[in-house]
Motif scaffolding. Structure first.
Motif, PDB file in Angstrom:
ATOM      1  N   GLN A  49       0.806  -1.233   0.000  1.00 28.53           N
ATOM      2  CA  GLN A  49       0.000   0.000   0.000  1.00 28.53           C
ATOM      3  C   GLN A  49       0.837   1.280   0.000  1.00 28.53           C
ATOM      4  OE1 GLN A  49      -3.302  -0.408  -0.247  1.00 28.53           O
ATOM      5  NE2 GLN A  49      -3.216  -2.608   0.045  1.00 28.53           N
ATOM      6  N   THR A  50       2.149   1.186  -0.235  1.00 24.73           N
ATOM      7  CA  THR A  50       3.012   2.367  -0.130  1.00 24.73           C
ATOM      8  C   THR A  50       4.018   2.398  -1.270  1.00 24.73           C
ATOM      9  OG1 THR A  50       2.825   2.135   2.286  1.00 24.73           O
ATOM     10  CG2 THR A  50       4.440   3.704   1.465  1.00 24.73           C
ATOM     11  N   GLN A  51       4.260   3.580  -1.823  1.00 22.59           N
ATOM     12  CA  GLN A  51       5.175   3.742  -2.941  1.00 22.59           C
ATOM     13  C   GLN A  51       6.642   3.606  -2.503  1.00 22.59           C
ATOM     14  OE1 GLN A  51       4.222   4.185  -6.194  1.00 22.59           O
ATOM     15  NE2 GLN A  51       2.092   4.003  -5.549  1.00 22.59           N
ATOM     16  N   VAL A  52       7.480   3.161  -3.435  1.00 27.32           N
ATOM     17  CA  VAL A  52       8.907   2.969  -3.163  1.00 27.32           C
ATOM     18  C   VAL A  52       9.547   4.258  -2.659  1.00 27.32           C
ATOM     19  CG1 VAL A  52      11.164   2.555  -4.250  1.00 27.32           C
ATOM     20  CG2 VAL A  52       9.262   1.004  -4.703  1.00 27.32           C
ATOM     21  N   ALA A  53       9.242   5.370  -3.298  1.00 27.18           N
ATOM     22  CA  ALA A  53       9.880   6.639  -2.919  1.00 27.18           C
ATOM     23  C   ALA A  53       9.607   6.987  -1.467  1.00 27.18           C
ATOM     24  CB  ALA A  53       9.391   7.762  -3.833  1.00 27.18           C
TER      25      ALA A  53
END
Length: 353
Positions: A45-49
């Motif tokens: 649920q969370t972006q790599v950046a």
């Protein structure tokens, strides 16, 4: 020695990965089962950046599974603050302790065993097994679902049982016996950087020649979205109670439900309930200062909350003895887990008090 035989699909994915894939992410240097596990859970649920900074801080504090298992939950939640979906952090902590007690402190390599641990589903188990232990194991995270659904023209919402079963069948069938770690990382990278949810870069995709969605011009239709109505809205007052020493009152949330085990401001349905709470604890509020209302969105509902600053006098009477509460000095380091809206309000209070 001859190269291992790959299908045209697998070869296209691996060739693209060798040239365009991500090889320098923090959890790839070094790539260990523990680091893969932490990163995969953070990436849910969370972006790599967003994850990179959290991962690096987490590794500095908990470089090994044994250190995580010995830590207090408050310490783990403090490092997770702002990342959201806090059950992930609680499950990490529980799993670290279970692995220490039952698996001699080493994560199991078998995906079937991994899925018995809190917070590790089938896809996360496959990622840990393949990326961490270099074993053949299929994955099906959101990025891989999108690539497979578009490339093979799989109809329907991926969360539906029948559709998910078909996507797992494809993933299992297409996962190679060798270079499985590279292949799985490539599929995740493809979905994250090329076959994106909106505006996919089809001209840069190694699978463009065989992609059903591209051939039919249906990139924005596949995978099909979930049909839902408008998200419900809940409303609350958040009490920002400040004493003459510039300390603000926080309470620990219950161990279940939204923001479980985190520290937050007391909440009330309205002013009547708030005033009754004041009377119960013998609090004499000098003045109430409502701040502009704001909204925090969860996965299934919106929370509309109005912060109310209350300046109280010396001697907090019953509040001092209330269980699961503390007075936090404004400007001091927050060494415990707080939700993102609470953290923002604490910083806002530093400027206005």
């Amino acid at each position: 020695m001859a190269s291992p035989p790959f299908s045209a699909f697998q070869q296209a994915v691996l060739d693209w990965f060798d040239l365009e894939g991500r090889h320098d992410l923090p959890w790839q240097r070094p790539r260990t089962p523990y680091r893969v596990w932490i990163s995969e859970v953070m990436l849910q649920q969370t972006q790599v950046a967003t994850v990179i900074g959290y991962f690096e801080r987490f590794m500095r504090h908990f470089p090994r599974l044994a250190v995580l298992a010995e830590a207090d939950l408050d310490e783990v939640l403090a490092l997770w603050s702002g990342l959201g979906y806090y059950s992930r952090a609680r499950n990490l902590h529980r799993t670290a302790r279970i692995v220490t007690e039952r698996h001699a402190g080493e994560l199991p390599a078998d995906p079937a065993v991994l899925t018995t641990l809190p917070g590790i589903g089938r896809s996360t188990a496959g990622a840990i097994s393949s990326l961490g232990f270099d074993r053949r194991a299929a994955i099906l995270d959101g990025n891989v679902r999108r690539v497979l659904a578009r490339c093979h023209g799989v109809e329907g919402w991926p969360g539906a049982s029948k559709v998910e079963k078909e996507l797992w069948r494809l993933s299992e069938e297409l996962t190679p016996s060798t270079r499985c770690a590279d292949y799985n990382q490539a599929m995740m990278d493809l979905g994250a950087t090329v076959c994106t949810r909106s505006r996919p870069a089809c001209a840069d995709c190694p699978l463009a020649g065989t992609c059903v969605a591209r051939r039919q011009g249906r990139q924005t239709e596949l995978p099909a979205p979930r049909r839902t109505g408008p998200a419900p809205v809940r409303s609350t007052l958040m009490l920002l109670m400040v004493d003459p020493d510039r300390r603000v009152r926080l309470q620990k949330r219950p161990p279940a439900g939204i923001w479980a085990n985190l520290w937050a401001f007391p909440e009330f349905d309205g002013l009547e309930e708030l005033n009754a709470w004041f009377a119960l604890h013998g609090i004499h509020a000098h003045r109430l200062e409502p701040l502009p209302p704001r909204r925090h969105t969860f996965s299934h509902f919106h929370l509309d909350y109005t912060p109310v600053i209350v300046h109280c006098g010396v001697g907090h009477t019953g509040v001092e003895e209330a269980a699961q509460g503390l007075w936090h000095p404004l400007g001091a380091e927050i060494g415990f887990g707080v939700p993102a809206p609470v953290r923002r309000l604490l910083h806002e209070l530093e400027r206005v008090i």
